[in-house]
Design a protein around this motif. Structure first.
Motif, PDB file in Angstrom:
ATOM      1  N   VAL A 124      -9.672   5.595  -7.061  1.00  0.00           N
ATOM      2  CA  VAL A 124      -8.316   5.434  -6.526  1.00  0.00           C
ATOM      3  C   VAL A 124      -7.846   6.779  -5.996  1.00  0.00           C
ATOM      4  O   VAL A 124      -7.782   7.766  -6.748  1.00  0.00           O
ATOM      5  CB  VAL A 124      -7.328   4.895  -7.585  1.00  0.00           C
ATOM      6  N   ASN A 125      -7.515   6.825  -4.706  1.00  0.00           N
ATOM      7  CA  ASN A 125      -7.139   8.066  -4.037  1.00  0.00           C
ATOM      8  C   ASN A 125      -5.865   7.895  -3.225  1.00  0.00           C
ATOM      9  O   ASN A 125      -5.541   6.784  -2.777  1.00  0.00           O
ATOM     10  CB  ASN A 125      -8.259   8.510  -3.075  1.00  0.00           C
ATOM     11  N   SER A 126      -5.164   8.989  -2.988  1.00  0.00           N
ATOM     12  CA  SER A 126      -3.963   8.954  -2.146  1.00  0.00           C
ATOM     13  C   SER A 126      -3.768  10.323  -1.499  1.00  0.00           C
ATOM     14  O   SER A 126      -3.833  11.347  -2.179  1.00  0.00           O
ATOM     15  CB  SER A 126      -2.738   8.575  -2.980  1.00  0.00           C
ATOM     16  N   ILE A 127      -3.532  10.332  -0.189  1.00  0.00           N
ATOM     17  CA  ILE A 127      -3.297  11.585   0.526  1.00  0.00           C
ATOM     18  C   ILE A 127      -2.129  11.411   1.489  1.00  0.00           C
ATOM     19  O   ILE A 127      -1.873  10.309   1.963  1.00  0.00           O
ATOM     20  CB  ILE A 127      -4.541  12.049   1.321  1.00  0.00           C
ATOM     21  N   GLY A 128      -1.413  12.495   1.760  1.00  0.00           N
ATOM     22  CA  GLY A 128      -0.351  12.414   2.753  1.00  0.00           C
ATOM     23  C   GLY A 128       0.701  13.477   2.602  1.00  0.00           C
ATOM     24  O   GLY A 128       0.479  14.519   1.978  1.00  0.00           O
ATOM     25  N   VAL A 169      -4.652  13.482  -3.837  1.00  0.00           N
ATOM     26  CA  VAL A 169      -5.119  13.168  -5.188  1.00  0.00           C
ATOM     27  C   VAL A 169      -6.351  12.287  -5.080  1.00  0.00           C
ATOM     28  O   VAL A 169      -6.329  11.254  -4.406  1.00  0.00           O
ATOM     29  CB  VAL A 169      -4.040  12.443  -6.021  1.00  0.00           C
ATOM     30  N   LEU A 170      -7.435  12.695  -5.737  1.00  0.00           N
ATOM     31  CA  LEU A 170      -8.673  11.922  -5.795  1.00  0.00           C
ATOM     32  C   LEU A 170      -8.992  11.626  -7.251  1.00  0.00           C
ATOM     33  O   LEU A 170      -8.826  12.496  -8.112  1.00  0.00           O
ATOM     34  CB  LEU A 170      -9.831  12.712  -5.174  1.00  0.00           C
ATOM     35  N   SER A 171      -9.454  10.417  -7.537  1.00  0.00           N
ATOM     36  CA  SER A 171      -9.756  10.072  -8.934  1.00  0.00           C
ATOM     37  C   SER A 171     -10.817   8.992  -8.985  1.00  0.00           C
ATOM     38  O   SER A 171     -11.058   8.270  -8.005  1.00  0.00           O
ATOM     39  CB  SER A 171      -8.485   9.599  -9.659  1.00  0.00           C
ATOM     40  N   ARG A 172     -11.429   8.857 -10.146  1.00  0.00           N
ATOM     41  CA  ARG A 172     -12.468   7.831 -10.325  1.00  0.00           C
ATOM     42  C   ARG A 172     -12.594   7.481 -11.805  1.00  0.00           C
ATOM     43  O   ARG A 172     -12.039   8.152 -12.672  1.00  0.00           O
ATOM     44  CB  ARG A 172     -13.806   8.327  -9.790  1.00  0.00           C
ATOM     45  N   GLY A 173     -13.334   6.404 -12.057  1.00  0.00           N
ATOM     46  CA  GLY A 173     -13.630   6.007 -13.424  1.00  0.00           C
ATOM     47  C   GLY A 173     -12.551   5.196 -14.095  1.00  0.00           C
ATOM     48  O   GLY A 173     -12.485   5.146 -15.332  1.00  0.00           O
ATOM     49  N   HIS A 174     -11.714   4.509 -13.309  1.00  0.00           N
ATOM     50  CA  HIS A 174     -10.621   3.719 -13.888  1.00  0.00           C
ATOM     51  C   HIS A 174     -11.078   2.306 -14.226  1.00  0.00           C
ATOM     52  O   HIS A 174     -11.843   1.696 -13.476  1.00  0.00           O
ATOM     53  CB  HIS A 174      -9.453   3.638 -12.903  1.00  0.00           C
ATOM     54  N   ALA A 175     -10.542   1.788 -15.326  1.00  0.00           N
ATOM     55  CA  ALA A 175     -10.877   0.419 -15.718  1.00  0.00           C
ATOM     56  C   ALA A 175     -10.301  -0.607 -14.758  1.00  0.00           C
ATOM     57  O   ALA A 175     -10.826  -1.711 -14.631  1.00  0.00           O
ATOM     58  CB  ALA A 175     -10.370   0.148 -17.137  1.00  0.00           C
ATOM     59  N   SER A 176      -9.220  -0.257 -14.059  1.00  0.00           N
ATOM     60  CA  SER A 176      -8.592  -1.174 -13.101  1.00  0.00           C
ATOM     61  C   SER A 176      -7.938  -0.362 -11.989  1.00  0.00           C
ATOM     62  O   SER A 176      -7.674   0.835 -12.149  1.00  0.00           O
ATOM     63  CB  SER A 176      -7.540  -2.048 -13.786  1.00  0.00           C
ATOM     64  N   ALA A 178       4.377   9.847   4.550  1.00  0.00           N
ATOM     65  CA  ALA A 178       3.377   9.337   5.488  1.00  0.00           C
ATOM     66  C   ALA A 178       2.058   9.472   4.756  1.00  0.00           C
ATOM     67  O   ALA A 178       1.671  10.583   4.373  1.00  0.00           O
ATOM     68  CB  ALA A 178       3.374  10.131   6.783  1.00  0.00           C
ATOM     69  N   LEU A 179       1.368   8.364   4.509  1.00  0.00           N
ATOM     70  CA  LEU A 179       0.244   8.417   3.579  1.00  0.00           C
ATOM     71  C   LEU A 179      -0.887   7.478   3.971  1.00  0.00           C
ATOM     72  O   LEU A 179      -0.734   6.598   4.807  1.00  0.00           O
ATOM     73  CB  LEU A 179       0.716   8.080   2.161  1.00  0.00           C
ATOM     74  N   GLN A 211       0.820  -1.218   0.000  1.00  0.00           N
ATOM     75  CA  GLN A 211       0.000   0.000   0.000  1.00  0.00           C
ATOM     76  C   GLN A 211       0.855   1.270   0.000  1.00  0.00           C
ATOM     77  O   GLN A 211       0.351   2.364   0.259  1.00  0.00           O
ATOM     78  CB  GLN A 211      -0.936  -0.008   1.215  1.00  0.00           C
ATOM     79  N   GLN A 212       2.122   1.137  -0.319  1.00  0.00           N
ATOM     80  CA  GLN A 212       3.025   2.284  -0.260  1.00  0.00           C
ATOM     81  C   GLN A 212       3.140   3.023  -1.598  1.00  0.00           C
ATOM     82  O   GLN A 212       4.130   3.687  -1.870  1.00  0.00           O
ATOM     83  CB  GLN A 212       4.400   1.823   0.219  1.00  0.00           C
ATOM     84  N   TRP A 213       2.106   2.942  -2.414  1.00  0.00           N
ATOM     85  CA  TRP A 213       2.073   3.631  -3.696  1.00  0.00           C
ATOM     86  C   TRP A 213       1.396   4.996  -3.519  1.00  0.00           C
ATOM     87  O   TRP A 213       1.104   5.424  -2.417  1.00  0.00           O
ATOM     88  CB  TRP A 213       1.325   2.778  -4.730  1.00  0.00           C
ATOM     89  N   GLY A 214       1.175   5.680  -4.620  1.00  0.00           N
ATOM     90  CA  GLY A 214       0.410   6.923  -4.571  1.00  0.00           C
ATOM     91  C   GLY A 214       1.285   8.150  -4.442  1.00  0.00           C
ATOM     92  O   GLY A 214       2.257   8.312  -5.180  1.00  0.00           O
ATOM     93  N   ILE A 215       0.992   9.010  -3.487  1.00  0.00           N
ATOM     94  CA  ILE A 215       1.727  10.270  -3.355  1.00  0.00           C
ATOM     95  C   ILE A 215       3.196  10.036  -3.019  1.00  0.00           C
ATOM     96  O   ILE A 215       4.024  10.925  -3.204  1.00  0.00           O
ATOM     97  CB  ILE A 215       1.061  11.222  -2.347  1.00  0.00           C
TER      98      ILE A 215
END
Length: 297
Positions: A246-250, A263-270, A230-231, A218-222
């Motif tokens: 798929v979202n990530s904050i930190g 970062v907030l997002s939506r509508g991804h195929a995967s 720290a996320l 789970q250490q992906w994203g920001i």
């Protein structure tokens, strides 16, 4: 959407965070301490501002710069991002729509619990410690449900978020569907990682500790935008469409400076496609704010 500007020659402001971490007691309870935490110009000369401290350098609209930088990255994707350099105040926001929180709301839930025990003048008990650890480090859903009950459900969570300065987040019983904006996620991060907060220094240190120890997968994203991260991430497929949020904050450190990123997002195929976009957006946004922060010196 409001515009966030910085001047190329503005004075730098340094914010020093004083963190007081109260340790675990012999009985395993975490103590959250209460902290009172000229002459006229010639006719042919152009007008010159007489306002003290103003700069002749042009203002930079970081929101516009961010939108231009993200155009080829986002490529029409449904995404919103907010970034802040706390040292200089350089800030940029792209997008102002409301998104599902998915599991990033777990930061809100733990913050609400910490506010409650601060008010009660007590320590986290063993069950609360176990739930908090599992909820943040492993993103355990059962623990989130139990702690949401403990803070008074959606109404209690909304009340706690209001104390932390959030104005665009609305909790629901099915907590993953709580609605929020990137700008409001940034307000939450300021409450967690800043010093002007209803959360005590020890509460902030505890949240930071857990967010810095999320499990390896789970250490992906920001974290793609810098080191010393720290996320908290969130991801879920919507049952009605099969498409992913798929979202990530930190917090990350980049170029020797702390950046708060949401970062907030939506509508991804995967989920994988969502992660790739979130990371690219985070890196782009941090680079834009880093340029703005450099100009603000």
């Amino acid at each position: 959407m409001p515009r966030h500007r910085t001047r190329r020659s503005a004075l730098s402001v340094s914010l020093t965070a004083a963190v007081l971490l109260a340790g675990f007691t012999a009985g395993g309870a975490y103590l959250v301490e209460r902290v009172t935490d000229a002459a006229p110009a010639a006719a042919s000369a152009p007008p010159v501002s007489s306002t003290p401290g103003t700069s002749e350098e042009p203002e930079v609209d970081l929101d516009t710069e961010l939108a231009a930088a993200l155009a080829p990255v986002a490529d029409g994707a449904d995404v919103s991002v907010a970034v802040l350099d706390p040292d200089t105040g350089a800030r940029a926001v792209y997008g102002d729509g409301a998104y599902d929180t998915a599991s990033v709301v777990k930061v809100d839930i733990l913050a609400a619990l910490l506010l409650r025990i601060q008010d009660e003048g007590r320590r986290l008990n063993g069950a609360e410690l176990a739930y908090a650890d599992a909820m943040i480090r492993r993103s355990d859903n059962t623990s989130a449900t139990e702690l949401l009950k403990a803070v008074g459900g959606a109404e209690g969570l909304d009340a706690a978020n209001a104390r932390l300065g959030l104005t665009e987040t609305r909790a629901v019983h099915a907590w993953g569907l709580t609605q929020t904006t990137a700008a409001d996620r940034l307000r939450l991060l300021e409450a967690v990682f800043g010093t002007d907060s209803e959360l005590t220094a020890a509460s902030r240190a505890y949240l930071t500790e857990l967010m810095g120890e999320v499990e390896a997968d789970q250490q992906w994203g920001i974290s793609a935008a810098g080191g010393d991260w720290a996320l908290k991430n969130g991801w879920m497929p919507r049952t009605t469409t099969g498409l992913w949020d798929v979202n990530s904050i930190g917090r990350v450190t980049s170029g020797g400076h702390t950046r708060l990123v949401a970062v907030l997002s939506r509508g991804h195929a995967s989920q994988e496609a969502g992660v790739d976009l979130v990371e690219a957006v985070a890196k782009t946004a941090v680079s834009v704010v880093a340029r703005g922060a450099q100009g603000a010196r």
